[in-house]
Scaffold this motif. Sequence first.
Motif, PDB file in Angstrom:
ATOM      1  N   GLN A  28       0.876  -1.110   0.097  1.00 30.98           N
ATOM      2  CA  GLN A  28       0.126  -0.020  -0.079  1.00 30.98           C
ATOM      3  C   GLN A  28       0.908   1.053   0.110  1.00 30.98           C
ATOM      4  OE1 GLN A  28      -3.244   0.576  -0.507  1.00 30.98           O
ATOM      5  NE2 GLN A  28      -2.993   2.544  -0.189  1.00 30.98           N
ATOM      6  N   MET A  29       1.989   1.045   0.701  1.00 33.02           N
ATOM      7  CA  MET A  29       2.717   2.406   0.657  1.00 33.02           C
ATOM      8  C   MET A  29       3.471   2.608  -0.701  1.00 33.02           C
ATOM      9  SD  MET A  29       4.287   1.682   4.731  1.00 33.02           S
ATOM     10  CE  MET A  29       5.834   2.640   4.493  1.00 33.02           C
ATOM     11  N   LEU A  30       4.033   1.466  -1.139  1.00 36.35           N
ATOM     12  CA  LEU A  30       4.679   1.457  -2.427  1.00 36.35           C
ATOM     13  C   LEU A  30       3.465   2.304  -3.449  1.00 36.35           C
ATOM     14  CD1 LEU A  30       6.560  -1.781  -2.772  1.00 36.35           C
ATOM     15  CD2 LEU A  30       7.527   0.871  -2.758  1.00 36.35           C
ATOM     16  N   GLU A  31       2.249   1.722  -3.383  1.00 36.91           N
ATOM     17  CA  GLU A  31       1.205   2.404  -4.424  1.00 36.91           C
ATOM     18  C   GLU A  31       1.093   3.844  -4.132  1.00 36.91           C
ATOM     19  OE1 GLU A  31      -1.685   2.713  -7.245  1.00 36.91           O
ATOM     20  OE2 GLU A  31       0.155   1.414  -6.829  1.00 36.91           O
ATOM     21  N   GLU A  32       1.122   4.124  -2.798  1.00 35.66           N
ATOM     22  CA  GLU A  32       1.054   5.769  -2.334  1.00 35.66           C
ATOM     23  C   GLU A  32       2.145   6.651  -3.155  1.00 35.66           C
ATOM     24  OE1 GLU A  32      -0.660   6.755   1.442  1.00 35.66           O
ATOM     25  OE2 GLU A  32      -1.503   4.690   1.615  1.00 35.66           O
ATOM     26  N   VAL A  74       9.997   1.127  -6.761  1.00 35.41           N
ATOM     27  CA  VAL A  74       8.699   1.316  -7.199  1.00 35.41           C
ATOM     28  C   VAL A  74       8.950   1.666  -8.671  1.00 35.41           C
ATOM     29  CG1 VAL A  74       8.569   3.827  -6.356  1.00 35.41           C
ATOM     30  CG2 VAL A  74       6.370   2.743  -7.014  1.00 35.41           C
ATOM     31  N   TRP A  75       8.195   1.260  -9.634  1.00 38.03           N
ATOM     32  CA  TRP A  75       8.253   1.679 -10.881  1.00 38.03           C
ATOM     33  C   TRP A  75       7.282   2.603 -11.322  1.00 38.03           C
ATOM     34  CZ3 TRP A  75      11.719   0.241 -14.588  1.00 38.03           C
ATOM     35  CH2 TRP A  75      12.496  -0.910 -14.377  1.00 38.03           C
ATOM     36  N   ILE A  76       7.637   3.877 -11.901  1.00 40.05           N
ATOM     37  CA  ILE A  76       6.688   4.927 -12.127  1.00 40.05           C
ATOM     38  C   ILE A  76       6.757   5.423 -13.691  1.00 40.05           C
ATOM     39  CG2 ILE A  76       6.816   5.913  -9.907  1.00 40.05           C
ATOM     40  CD1 ILE A  76       8.895   7.939 -10.920  1.00 40.05           C
ATOM     41  N   ARG A  77       5.693   6.000 -14.283  1.00 44.47           N
ATOM     42  CA  ARG A  77       5.761   6.295 -15.482  1.00 44.47           C
ATOM     43  C   ARG A  77       6.065   7.875 -15.567  1.00 44.47           C
ATOM     44  NH1 ARG A  77       1.573   5.845 -19.462  1.00 44.47           N
ATOM     45  NH2 ARG A  77       0.993   7.960 -18.633  1.00 44.47           N
ATOM     46  N   VAL A  78       7.192   8.465 -16.081  1.00 47.70           N
ATOM     47  CA  VAL A  78       7.629   9.881 -16.145  1.00 47.70           C
ATOM     48  C   VAL A  78       7.571  10.322 -17.575  1.00 47.70           C
ATOM     49  CG1 VAL A  78       9.019   9.567 -14.080  1.00 47.70           C
ATOM     50  CG2 VAL A  78      10.015   9.233 -16.145  1.00 47.70           C
ATOM     51  N   LEU A 130      13.945  -6.167   5.974  1.00 46.72           N
ATOM     52  CA  LEU A 130      13.215  -5.290   6.828  1.00 46.72           C
ATOM     53  C   LEU A 130      12.230  -4.291   6.075  1.00 46.72           C
ATOM     54  CD1 LEU A 130      16.022  -4.089   9.599  1.00 46.72           C
ATOM     55  CD2 LEU A 130      14.194  -6.089   9.798  1.00 46.72           C
ATOM     56  N   SER A 131      12.688  -3.973   5.013  1.00 48.01           N
ATOM     57  CA  SER A 131      12.095  -3.006   4.096  1.00 48.01           C
ATOM     58  C   SER A 131      11.441  -3.349   2.724  1.00 48.01           C
ATOM     59  CB  SER A 131      12.691  -1.599   4.234  1.00 48.01           C
ATOM     60  OG  SER A 131      13.698  -1.675   3.255  1.00 48.01           O
ATOM     61  N   GLY A 132      12.009  -4.365   2.241  1.00 45.29           N
ATOM     62  CA  GLY A 132      11.531  -4.798   0.917  1.00 45.29           C
ATOM     63  C   GLY A 132      12.536  -4.296  -0.056  1.00 45.29           C
ATOM     64  N   MET A 133      13.673  -3.133   0.326  1.00 46.69           N
ATOM     65  CA  MET A 133      14.424  -2.717  -0.759  1.00 46.69           C
ATOM     66  C   MET A 133      15.270  -3.646  -1.145  1.00 46.69           C
ATOM     67  SD  MET A 133      15.408   0.722   1.512  1.00 46.69           S
ATOM     68  CE  MET A 133      16.652   1.361   0.513  1.00 46.69           C
ATOM     69  N   GLU A 134      15.337  -3.778  -2.445  1.00 46.49           N
ATOM     70  CA  GLU A 134      16.355  -4.416  -3.270  1.00 46.49           C
ATOM     71  C   GLU A 134      17.261  -3.876  -4.178  1.00 46.49           C
ATOM     72  OE1 GLU A 134      14.456  -7.810  -5.569  1.00 46.49           O
ATOM     73  OE2 GLU A 134      12.823  -7.863  -3.905  1.00 46.49           O
ATOM     74  N   MET A 135      18.399  -3.608  -3.114  1.00 44.58           N
ATOM     75  CA  MET A 135      19.673  -3.085  -4.044  1.00 44.58           C
ATOM     76  C   MET A 135      20.755  -3.669  -4.022  1.00 44.58           C
ATOM     77  SD  MET A 135      18.898   0.683  -2.069  1.00 44.58           S
ATOM     78  CE  MET A 135      20.185   1.547  -2.830  1.00 44.58           C
ATOM     79  N   SER A 136      21.497  -3.749  -5.068  1.00 43.61           N
ATOM     80  CA  SER A 136      22.791  -4.540  -4.906  1.00 43.61           C
ATOM     81  C   SER A 136      23.981  -3.914  -4.145  1.00 43.61           C
ATOM     82  CB  SER A 136      23.468  -4.203  -6.434  1.00 43.61           C
ATOM     83  OG  SER A 136      24.153  -2.711  -6.839  1.00 43.61           O
ATOM     84  N   ARG A 137      24.799  -4.315  -3.702  1.00 46.51           N
ATOM     85  CA  ARG A 137      26.028  -3.936  -2.729  1.00 46.51           C
ATOM     86  C   ARG A 137      26.721  -2.841  -3.256  1.00 46.51           C
ATOM     87  NH1 ARG A 137      29.026  -9.521  -2.683  1.00 46.51           N
ATOM     88  NH2 ARG A 137      28.715  -8.989  -5.116  1.00 46.51           N
ATOM     89  N   MET A 138      26.837  -2.435  -4.527  1.00 48.97           N
ATOM     90  CA  MET A 138      27.226  -1.374  -5.054  1.00 48.97           C
ATOM     91  C   MET A 138      26.404  -0.059  -4.855  1.00 48.97           C
ATOM     92  SD  MET A 138      29.927   0.083  -5.987  1.00 48.97           S
ATOM     93  CE  MET A 138      31.144  -0.979  -6.825  1.00 48.97           C
ATOM     94  N   GLU A 139      25.109  -0.329  -5.207  1.00 45.02           N
ATOM     95  CA  GLU A 139      23.944   0.743  -4.995  1.00 45.02           C
ATOM     96  C   GLU A 139      24.004   1.156  -3.623  1.00 45.02           C
ATOM     97  OE1 GLU A 139      20.437   0.010  -8.041  1.00 45.02           O
ATOM     98  OE2 GLU A 139      20.741  -1.807  -6.496  1.00 45.02           O
TER      99      GLU A 139
END
Length: 149
Positions: A28-32, A74-78, A130-139
Amino acid sequence: MAPQEKVRNYSEEFKHFEEGVAERHRRQMLEELRVKLEEMDSRVSKELLSADSEQLYLDKGYVRRKIQTSVGAVWIRVKRLKRREAQGGSLYALFDVCGLEQTTERAREHCTQIAVGQSYAMSRETLKRLSGMEMSRMEIRRASCRERV
């Protein structure tokens, strides 16, 4: 079934329930966040195009971009705007005008807090759990280095 075993089953049942609630809340937070980011981009893009009396930009439609937030990607349209100049490149109102980056400030703060005292690989797993963040080690490294400056 012994009473003690039943109690352990209740504990496991609640654990699964709590994980489900947390996951629904995160979605829900991601959608908002998606809705807010797209609304910001739309508003700023319209302002740039309508205030552009000299027609400096061409509207090239929408593209999808991924932004790491403190609750996950989150994927967004810009809107992609193209500069009319011969050497002009693309302009993305949300990033180039609003100053938002591919990783939000709050997400970078989380990276820094998690990365202190542990490897980036461990930080990656901790952020995901803990938060669902999917980041590489370098990121994570780049985000935490940038935040420390």
